[in-house]
Structures are given as C-alpha cells and as structure tokens.
Design a protein around this motif. Structure first.
Motif, PDB file in Angstrom:
ATOM      1  N   MET A 152       0.953  -1.219   0.254  1.00  0.00           N
ATOM      2  CA  MET A 152      -0.046  -0.201  -0.026  1.00  0.00           C
ATOM      3  C   MET A 152       1.014   1.308   0.163  1.00  0.00           C
ATOM      4  O   MET A 152       2.119   1.072   0.996  1.00  0.00           O
ATOM      5  CB  MET A 152      -0.683  -0.310   1.402  1.00  0.00           C
ATOM      6  CG  MET A 152      -2.077  -0.997   0.773  1.00  0.00           C
ATOM      7  SD  MET A 152      -3.704  -0.554   0.600  1.00  0.00           S
ATOM      8  CE  MET A 152      -3.712   1.395   0.740  1.00  0.00           C
ATOM      9  N   LYS A 153       0.433   2.836  -0.331  1.00  0.00           N
ATOM     10  CA  LYS A 153       0.590   3.433  -0.866  1.00  0.00           C
ATOM     11  C   LYS A 153      -0.195   4.908   0.106  1.00  0.00           C
ATOM     12  O   LYS A 153      -1.327   4.438  -0.788  1.00  0.00           O
ATOM     13  CB  LYS A 153       1.554   4.242  -2.052  1.00  0.00           C
ATOM     14  CG  LYS A 153       2.131   3.329  -2.572  1.00  0.00           C
ATOM     15  CD  LYS A 153       3.496   3.112  -2.140  1.00  0.00           C
ATOM     16  CE  LYS A 153       4.590   2.312  -3.021  1.00  0.00           C
ATOM     17  NZ  LYS A 153       6.012   2.192  -1.778  1.00  0.00           N
ATOM     18  N   LEU A 154       0.611   5.934   0.996  1.00  0.00           N
ATOM     19  CA  LEU A 154      -0.219   6.971   0.452  1.00  0.00           C
ATOM     20  C   LEU A 154       0.282   8.374  -0.102  1.00  0.00           C
ATOM     21  O   LEU A 154       2.000   8.395   0.073  1.00  0.00           O
ATOM     22  CB  LEU A 154      -0.521   6.943   2.136  1.00  0.00           C
ATOM     23  CG  LEU A 154      -0.940   8.447   2.714  1.00  0.00           C
ATOM     24  CD1 LEU A 154      -2.251   8.299   2.413  1.00  0.00           C
ATOM     25  CD2 LEU A 154      -0.636   8.759   4.012  1.00  0.00           C
ATOM     26  N   GLN A 191     -10.840   5.707  -8.214  1.00  0.00           N
ATOM     27  CA  GLN A 191      -9.996   6.393  -6.400  1.00  0.00           C
ATOM     28  C   GLN A 191     -10.355   7.149  -5.370  1.00  0.00           C
ATOM     29  O   GLN A 191     -11.361   7.989  -5.768  1.00  0.00           O
ATOM     30  CB  GLN A 191      -8.300   6.409  -6.935  1.00  0.00           C
ATOM     31  CG  GLN A 191      -7.224   6.182  -7.645  1.00  0.00           C
ATOM     32  CD  GLN A 191      -7.000   4.719  -6.919  1.00  0.00           C
ATOM     33  OE1 GLN A 191      -6.661   4.107  -5.685  1.00  0.00           O
ATOM     34  NE2 GLN A 191      -6.636   3.677  -8.358  1.00  0.00           N
ATOM     35  N   LEU A 248      -5.044  13.130   0.631  1.00  0.00           N
ATOM     36  CA  LEU A 248      -4.317  12.235   1.059  1.00  0.00           C
ATOM     37  C   LEU A 248      -5.297  11.038  -0.234  1.00  0.00           C
ATOM     38  O   LEU A 248      -6.246  10.907   0.256  1.00  0.00           O
ATOM     39  CB  LEU A 248      -5.176  12.210   1.994  1.00  0.00           C
ATOM     40  CG  LEU A 248      -4.866  13.308   3.573  1.00  0.00           C
ATOM     41  CD1 LEU A 248      -4.662  12.397   4.258  1.00  0.00           C
ATOM     42  CD2 LEU A 248      -3.258  12.927   3.173  1.00  0.00           C
ATOM     43  N   GLY A 297      -5.045   6.667  -0.368  1.00  0.00           N
ATOM     44  CA  GLY A 297      -4.606   5.599  -0.425  1.00  0.00           C
ATOM     45  C   GLY A 297      -4.777   3.918  -1.550  1.00  0.00           C
ATOM     46  O   GLY A 297      -6.391   4.553  -1.847  1.00  0.00           O
ATOM     47  N   VAL A 348       3.254   2.381   3.187  1.00  0.00           N
ATOM     48  CA  VAL A 348       2.222   2.311   4.412  1.00  0.00           C
ATOM     49  C   VAL A 348       2.566   0.855   4.574  1.00  0.00           C
ATOM     50  O   VAL A 348       1.905  -0.195   4.389  1.00  0.00           O
ATOM     51  CB  VAL A 348       0.374   2.070   3.775  1.00  0.00           C
ATOM     52  CG1 VAL A 348      -0.386   1.955   5.349  1.00  0.00           C
ATOM     53  CG2 VAL A 348       0.314   3.938   3.425  1.00  0.00           C
ATOM     54  N   PHE A 378      -2.459  -0.803   6.836  1.00  0.00           N
ATOM     55  CA  PHE A 378      -4.363   0.294   6.694  1.00  0.00           C
ATOM     56  C   PHE A 378      -5.613  -0.232   7.426  1.00  0.00           C
ATOM     57  O   PHE A 378      -5.641  -1.719   6.980  1.00  0.00           O
ATOM     58  CB  PHE A 378      -3.702  -0.064   4.926  1.00  0.00           C
ATOM     59  CG  PHE A 378      -5.628   0.172   4.356  1.00  0.00           C
ATOM     60  CD1 PHE A 378      -5.796   1.987   4.815  1.00  0.00           C
ATOM     61  CD2 PHE A 378      -6.208  -0.328   4.166  1.00  0.00           C
ATOM     62  CE1 PHE A 378      -6.667   2.601   4.329  1.00  0.00           C
ATOM     63  CE2 PHE A 378      -7.438   0.405   3.713  1.00  0.00           C
ATOM     64  CZ  PHE A 378      -8.201   1.458   3.974  1.00  0.00           C
ATOM     65  N   LYS A 394      -9.541   0.091   7.577  1.00  0.00           N
ATOM     66  CA  LYS A 394     -10.988   0.334   6.937  1.00  0.00           C
ATOM     67  C   LYS A 394     -11.871   0.114   8.155  1.00  0.00           C
ATOM     68  O   LYS A 394     -12.384  -1.053   8.117  1.00  0.00           O
ATOM     69  CB  LYS A 394     -11.236   0.414   5.859  1.00  0.00           C
ATOM     70  CG  LYS A 394     -11.949   1.248   5.486  1.00  0.00           C
ATOM     71  CD  LYS A 394     -12.569   1.252   3.936  1.00  0.00           C
ATOM     72  CE  LYS A 394     -13.482   2.227   3.803  1.00  0.00           C
ATOM     73  NZ  LYS A 394     -14.092   2.303   2.533  1.00  0.00           N
TER      74      LYS A 394
END
Length: 109
Positions: free
Chosen positions: A1-3, A25, A45, A47, A103, A106, A108
């Motif tokens: 994952m990237k932020l 996205q 922001l 993700g 990241v 993560f 949610k």
C-alpha cells in the motif's frame, strides 16, 4: 500500500477529485494554506495499491498545471521592515507537490 499526499491549488482540486473518482480511487480532501503566498490550497490524501501509483501520478500531472499570477507579498522579500512598501510581483503558482509514502498497515473500520 502507498499513501499519496498531493498539495494542489484550489482551482485544480475539484477536477482532480473527479478524475480520481472516475478511476475508482478515493481521496480525503483537506483545506490547507501555503506558507509563502498564504493562499488557500488543497491537500489530498490518497491511499492505494502500489501498482496504481503511476496512474494516480499521471492524473495529477495532467490536471494540476503551473500558471503565473500577480500577487502582493505579505512580508518583505529583503531589507528592512520599516521601509517595506508592498508591490505586486509575478510568481509561478500551481502544479502539485506530491509525496508518496509506503504504508505499513491499513485498516478501514
């Protein structure tokens, strides 16, 4: 994952959000203020999975363009504050400042 943290001009933020949503996205929009010109901008922001970062960067580059603008600085650019007389200066604004962070975790909820 990237932020991805993308700081863009307010004029570009709406179009960029539309393009990101059309590409599937999600983004969180934060109202922020720049330090030099003290004008409003938007920080997004975003993700996403590693393999989609290139697509997002392409959308940011296509949408957020640099432009020139005449502004009156809030603080003197040099010399004494006592003799400061504000006068308009042409500066380049816009474009985007983008940070891509890894990241570790993560959730949610």
């Amino acid at each position: 994952m990237k932020l991805i943290i993308a700081v863009v001009q307010d004029q570009d933020a709406g179009r960029l959000l539309e393009k990101l949503l059309a590409a599937g996205q999600r983004a969180t929009r934060l109202a922020t203020t720049g330090g030099f010109l003290r004008q409003g901008n938007t920080t997004l922001l975003i993700g996403m999975e590693d393999e989609k970062v290139g697509e997002a960067l392409k959308l940011i580059e296509e949408t957020c363009r640099s432009r020139t603008q005449v502004v009156t600085p809030w603080v003197p650019l040099g010399g004494s504050v006592d003799s400061y007389v504000p006068y308009p200066v042409e500066v380049t604004v816009g474009g985007a400042t983008v940070f891509v962070l890894s990241v570790e975790d993560f959730h949610k909820l």
